[in-house]
Design a protein around this motif. Structure first.
Motif, PDB file in Angstrom:
ATOM      1  N   GLN A  55      49.232  48.124  35.084  1.00 31.97           N
ATOM      2  CA  GLN A  55      50.056  48.872  34.137  1.00 31.97           C
ATOM      3  C   GLN A  55      49.612  48.685  32.690  1.00 31.97           C
ATOM      4  OE1 GLN A  55      52.410  51.014  34.898  1.00 31.97           O
ATOM      5  NE2 GLN A  55      52.578  50.646  37.095  1.00 31.97           N
ATOM      6  N   SER A  56      49.204  47.479  32.332  1.00 31.97           N
ATOM      7  CA  SER A  56      48.852  47.195  30.940  1.00 31.97           C
ATOM      8  C   SER A  56      47.358  47.401  30.700  1.00 31.97           C
ATOM      9  CB  SER A  56      49.226  45.751  30.589  1.00 31.97           C
ATOM     10  OG  SER A  56      48.416  44.837  31.319  1.00 31.97           O
ATOM     11  N   SER A  57      46.987  47.457  29.422  1.00 31.26           N
ATOM     12  CA  SER A  57      45.574  47.592  29.063  1.00 31.26           C
ATOM     13  C   SER A  57      44.767  46.403  29.559  1.00 31.26           C
ATOM     14  CB  SER A  57      45.431  47.720  27.539  1.00 31.26           C
ATOM     15  OG  SER A  57      46.053  48.898  27.067  1.00 31.26           O
ATOM     16  N   PHE A  58      45.356  45.215  29.476  1.00 29.24           N
ATOM     17  CA  PHE A  58      44.663  44.007  29.938  1.00 29.24           C
ATOM     18  C   PHE A  58      44.335  44.112  31.419  1.00 29.24           C
ATOM     19  CE2 PHE A  58      44.968  39.795  31.961  1.00 29.24           C
ATOM     20  CZ  PHE A  58      43.905  39.159  31.338  1.00 29.24           C
ATOM     21  N   HIS A  59      45.307  44.541  32.222  1.00 27.66           N
ATOM     22  CA  HIS A  59      45.079  44.677  33.660  1.00 27.66           C
ATOM     23  C   HIS A  59      43.998  45.710  33.953  1.00 27.66           C
ATOM     24  CE1 HIS A  59      49.421  43.113  34.400  1.00 27.66           C
ATOM     25  NE2 HIS A  59      48.547  42.132  34.316  1.00 27.66           N
ATOM     26  N   LEU A  60      43.980  46.788  33.183  1.00 31.92           N
ATOM     27  CA  LEU A  60      42.976  47.835  33.405  1.00 31.92           C
ATOM     28  C   LEU A  60      41.576  47.332  33.079  1.00 31.92           C
ATOM     29  CD1 LEU A  60      44.890  50.925  31.987  1.00 31.92           C
ATOM     30  CD2 LEU A  60      44.357  50.459  34.383  1.00 31.92           C
ATOM     31  N   TYR A  61      41.452  46.559  32.015  1.00 30.25           N
ATOM     32  CA  TYR A  61      40.144  46.010  31.663  1.00 30.25           C
ATOM     33  C   TYR A  61      39.684  44.987  32.703  1.00 30.25           C
ATOM     34  CZ  TYR A  61      40.146  48.261  27.083  1.00 30.25           C
ATOM     35  OH  TYR A  61      40.141  49.183  26.067  1.00 30.25           O
ATOM     36  N   VAL A  62      40.629  44.202  33.211  1.00 27.30           N
ATOM     37  CA  VAL A  62      40.279  43.247  34.281  1.00 27.30           C
ATOM     38  C   VAL A  62      39.806  44.002  35.516  1.00 27.30           C
ATOM     39  CG1 VAL A  62      41.205  41.538  35.889  1.00 27.30           C
ATOM     40  CG2 VAL A  62      41.808  41.417  33.456  1.00 27.30           C
ATOM     41  N   LEU A  63      40.515  45.076  35.865  1.00 25.76           N
ATOM     42  CA  LEU A  63      40.118  45.897  37.003  1.00 25.76           C
ATOM     43  C   LEU A  63      38.737  46.495  36.775  1.00 25.76           C
ATOM     44  CD1 LEU A  63      40.792  47.266  39.717  1.00 25.76           C
ATOM     45  CD2 LEU A  63      41.908  49.100  38.403  1.00 25.76           C
ATOM     46  N   PHE A  64      38.480  46.941  35.562  1.00 27.76           N
ATOM     47  CA  PHE A  64      37.160  47.486  35.214  1.00 27.76           C
ATOM     48  C   PHE A  64      36.058  46.472  35.482  1.00 27.76           C
ATOM     49  CE2 PHE A  64      33.913  47.616  31.819  1.00 27.76           C
ATOM     50  CZ  PHE A  64      33.259  48.787  32.175  1.00 27.76           C
ATOM     51  N   VAL A  65      36.251  45.250  35.014  1.00 26.70           N
ATOM     52  CA  VAL A  65      35.248  44.198  35.206  1.00 26.70           C
ATOM     53  C   VAL A  65      35.079  43.877  36.696  1.00 26.70           C
ATOM     54  CG1 VAL A  65      34.692  41.767  34.760  1.00 26.70           C
ATOM     55  CG2 VAL A  65      35.623  43.202  32.926  1.00 26.70           C
ATOM     56  N   ILE A  66      36.186  43.814  37.429  1.00 24.73           N
ATOM     57  CA  ILE A  66      36.133  43.498  38.857  1.00 24.73           C
ATOM     58  C   ILE A  66      35.333  44.551  39.614  1.00 24.73           C
ATOM     59  CG2 ILE A  66      37.505  43.354  40.980  1.00 24.73           C
ATOM     60  CD1 ILE A  66      39.701  42.012  39.330  1.00 24.73           C
ATOM     61  N   ILE A  67      35.578  45.838  39.320  1.00 21.59           N
ATOM     62  CA  ILE A  67      34.865  46.908  40.013  1.00 21.59           C
ATOM     63  C   ILE A  67      33.370  46.844  39.692  1.00 21.59           C
ATOM     64  CG2 ILE A  67      34.612  49.406  40.278  1.00 21.59           C
ATOM     65  CD1 ILE A  67      37.118  48.280  41.547  1.00 21.59           C
ATOM     66  N   VAL A  68      33.032  46.585  38.424  1.00 24.24           N
ATOM     67  CA  VAL A  68      31.620  46.463  38.047  1.00 24.24           C
ATOM     68  C   VAL A  68      30.959  45.316  38.806  1.00 24.24           C
ATOM     69  CG1 VAL A  68      30.016  45.911  36.180  1.00 24.24           C
ATOM     70  CG2 VAL A  68      31.890  47.493  35.768  1.00 24.24           C
ATOM     71  N   VAL A  69      31.621  44.165  38.826  1.00 29.21           N
ATOM     72  CA  VAL A  69      31.060  42.988  39.507  1.00 29.21           C
ATOM     73  C   VAL A  69      30.891  43.257  40.998  1.00 29.21           C
ATOM     74  CG1 VAL A  69      31.513  40.592  40.168  1.00 29.21           C
ATOM     75  CG2 VAL A  69      31.927  41.342  37.815  1.00 29.21           C
ATOM     76  N   LEU A  70      31.893  43.872  41.625  1.00 28.86           N
ATOM     77  CA  LEU A  70      31.799  44.162  43.054  1.00 28.86           C
ATOM     78  C   LEU A  70      30.651  45.125  43.351  1.00 28.86           C
ATOM     79  CD1 LEU A  70      35.579  44.513  44.012  1.00 28.86           C
ATOM     80  CD2 LEU A  70      34.003  42.696  44.698  1.00 28.86           C
ATOM     81  N   ARG A  71      30.484  46.138  42.504  1.00 28.13           N
ATOM     82  CA  ARG A  71      29.380  47.079  42.708  1.00 28.13           C
ATOM     83  C   ARG A  71      28.036  46.376  42.548  1.00 28.13           C
ATOM     84  NH1 ARG A  71      26.271  50.039  45.287  1.00 28.13           N
ATOM     85  NH2 ARG A  71      24.757  51.157  44.035  1.00 28.13           N
ATOM     86  N   VAL A  72      27.914  45.515  41.532  1.00 27.20           N
ATOM     87  CA  VAL A  72      26.666  44.775  41.325  1.00 27.20           C
ATOM     88  C   VAL A  72      26.377  43.870  42.519  1.00 27.20           C
ATOM     89  CG1 VAL A  72      25.542  43.001  39.931  1.00 27.20           C
ATOM     90  CG2 VAL A  72      26.762  44.872  38.813  1.00 27.20           C
ATOM     91  N   LEU A  73      27.395  43.180  43.003  1.00 26.00           N
ATOM     92  CA  LEU A  73      27.212  42.313  44.168  1.00 26.00           C
ATOM     93  C   LEU A  73      26.820  43.110  45.405  1.00 26.00           C
ATOM     94  CD1 LEU A  73      30.241  39.860  43.761  1.00 26.00           C
ATOM     95  CD2 LEU A  73      27.822  39.367  43.366  1.00 26.00           C
TER      96      LEU A  73
END
Length: 210
Positions: free
Chosen positions: A167-185
């Protein structure tokens, strides 16, 4: 603010991705710009059509078009020696674009009050639609259809946002980083979804012949 940042990040990442692939296929400068624009905006255009947003909304993003054109121009003018290292960081750029646009697309559908299914579809189409069009125009097998996990991470973004977990901007940025890391892995360690072939491989045929 989060919406705009993700939009800009995704636009730059996919515009560069399209431009690089166009240069790899030896397209002229017009082909570079066309492929870059299609990659950056193709997924959003398809998403808009499916969730009921007027296609004319695409032409209201003048600033993003300018940003995409600027990014492609810079890449086109890069020294050739630097572009030779594209394969070492190209997948990372694509991962950034996938994550940013998948989240942005999911947010778009979620804020319009669409059901979870539409949020997921919006995430997948926005995150990978432009890349699919890019690969088809470049005569390549679309990245989303390869063995490595790709679109599944866009589905994950759609699920998280659709169920209201970010819901918050912080959560969205965390989700962004998680998706990037998962794709890289996933491309680093060659994670794959289950698949099967209707035809025997050449190795299997050779073993049977022996």
């Amino acid at each position: 603010m989060t919406w705009e940042v993700l939009n800009i990040i995704g636009t730059i990442a996919f515009a560069i991705s399209g431009a690089i692939i166009a240069m790899e296929e030896k397209y002229d400068i017009l082909g570079v710009y066309i492929l870059g624009i299609v990659t950056a905006f193709g997924g959003g255009a398809i998403r808009n059509l499916l969730i009921g947003v007027p296609i004319t909304a695409l032409w209201e993003q003048g600033m993003l078009f300018q940003i995409a054109l600027g990014a492609m121009t810079i890449v086109f003018l890069f020294p050739q020696k630097m572009l030779r290292h594209w394969h070492t960081w190209g997948n990372f750029t694509d991962a950034i674009g996938l994550s940013a646009f998948a989240i942005q697309g999911a947010l778009f559908a979620y804020k319009m009050g669409h059901p979870i299914s539409a949020v997921i579809v919006a995430a997948v189409l926005t995150g990978s639609g432009g890349g699919i069009i890019r690969d088809v125009l470049a005569g390549r097998k679309p990245l989303v259809l390869r063995a490595e996990i790709y679109a599944a991470w866009a589905v994950l973004a759609g699920l998280v946002i659709g169920f209201g977990f970010a819901q918050s901007s912080f959560h969205l940025y965390v989700l962004f980083v998680i998706i990037v890391v998962l794709r890289v892995l996933s491309y680093t360690f060659k994670w794959k979804l289950p698949h099967r072939s209707l035809f025997a491989s050449k190795q299997d045929e050779h073993k049977r012949a022996l």
